[in-house]
Design an enzyme around this catalytic site. Sequence first.
Site, PDB file in Angstrom:
ATOM      1  N   LYS A  48      46.386   8.486  39.135  1.00  0.00           N
ATOM      2  CA  LYS A  48      47.429   8.543  38.107  1.00  0.00           C
ATOM      3  C   LYS A  48      48.666   9.275  38.630  1.00  0.00           C
ATOM      4  CE  LYS A  48      44.060   7.965  34.546  1.00  0.00           C
ATOM      5  NZ  LYS A  48      42.981   8.530  33.768  1.00  0.00           N
ATOM      6  N   GLN A  92      41.463  13.829  30.707  1.00  0.00           N
ATOM      7  CA  GLN A  92      40.579  12.960  31.484  1.00  0.00           C
ATOM      8  C   GLN A  92      39.141  13.074  30.959  1.00  0.00           C
ATOM      9  OE1 GLN A  92      41.561  10.770  34.028  1.00  0.00           O
ATOM     10  NE2 GLN A  92      39.457  10.047  33.835  1.00  0.00           N
ATOM     11  N   ASP A 115      46.899   7.297  25.876  1.00  0.00           N
ATOM     12  CA  ASP A 115      45.605   6.633  26.074  1.00  0.00           C
ATOM     13  C   ASP A 115      45.177   5.846  24.830  1.00  0.00           C
ATOM     14  OD1 ASP A 115      44.373   6.639  28.516  1.00  0.00           O
ATOM     15  OD2 ASP A 115      43.445   8.613  28.290  1.00  0.00           O
TER      16      ASP A 115
END
Length: 283
Positions: A48, A92, A115
Amino acid sequence: MILMDGKALAAKRKSELRAKVDKLPRKPGLAVILVGDDPASRTYVNGKRRDCGECGFYSEEYTLPAETAQAEILALIDELNGREDIDGILVQLPLPKGLDSRALLDAIRPDKDVDCFHPVNVGKLFSGQKGGFAPCTPAGVMDLLHEYGISPKGKHCVVLGRSNIVGKPMAALLLAEDGTVTVCHSATPDLARKCATADILVSAVGKAGLVTGDMVKEGAVVVDVAMNRNAEGKLCGDVVMEEVAEKAAYLTPVPGGVGPMTRAGLMDNTYRAACRHLNVSPD
Ligand code: NAP
């Protein structure tokens, strides 16, 4: 059979973003929080950061020890929520045991929830409202389908897996484009027969060898979301490639299919979040 090249399309999407970012008054900013030392998570976070660099974004990474208290992570999210240079916040997953991931994800401001895990964005997705974020993996799958001229309209779409991250939002996006969707899970009887009726089959289970040639209709589109390790430690999906390649018209490889598209989807969401914060059109 046509292999759907997610790697190439993701590279194209990132260079398109780079060109658009250069016209913004400031760089889009993404903050990634990594708790613990899961090696797979480390790899994803590194990826990322690289993607942010390629797209011309500003990125920050917070690496916290596995024993970090929930309250400390909540305080960090709170601080990032208030920062004007941070457009997207990503925690994460999976988190170490003992942490309440739901509470942490819910603490991210919906307009920074790149997300698409916050209930506000999930609600917008399922009710067809604009202004939320597209969930990265399913949105990447849809982008790949569009790129190859495949529409779910009027098709029977079978989704294997019902997780909040992949299966459910995948079903929502296929339904939103007029697919007729069947969602299968671990308690679904006669999986093979259901798969064999699919015009578009999306597998997101995480079991190597699950989808065999006899489960696939001649001419079907098969999208393999899964990322497993086979007995030799090699990355593979749910689909038995050699068998399914004989039946499918389109197939995604693992690696090089959905994975890169997911990463490009995250970059797109971060860019869109920045555009909203800067009050400019994303197009
Ligand atoms: P997950 O949360 O473990 O969900 C797996 C789903 O598969 C569950 O809904 C489960 O059913 C279902 N399932 C289990 N065994 C089954 C069977 N025999 N037949 C049919 N369904 C079955 O996993 P996830 O997070 O959705 O991820 C799925 C896979 O995609 C993993 O391999 C993951 O690594 C990969 N992934 C890839 C990307 C990417 O960018 N390429 C992104 C995210 C995930 P129940 O609900 O009944 O338990």
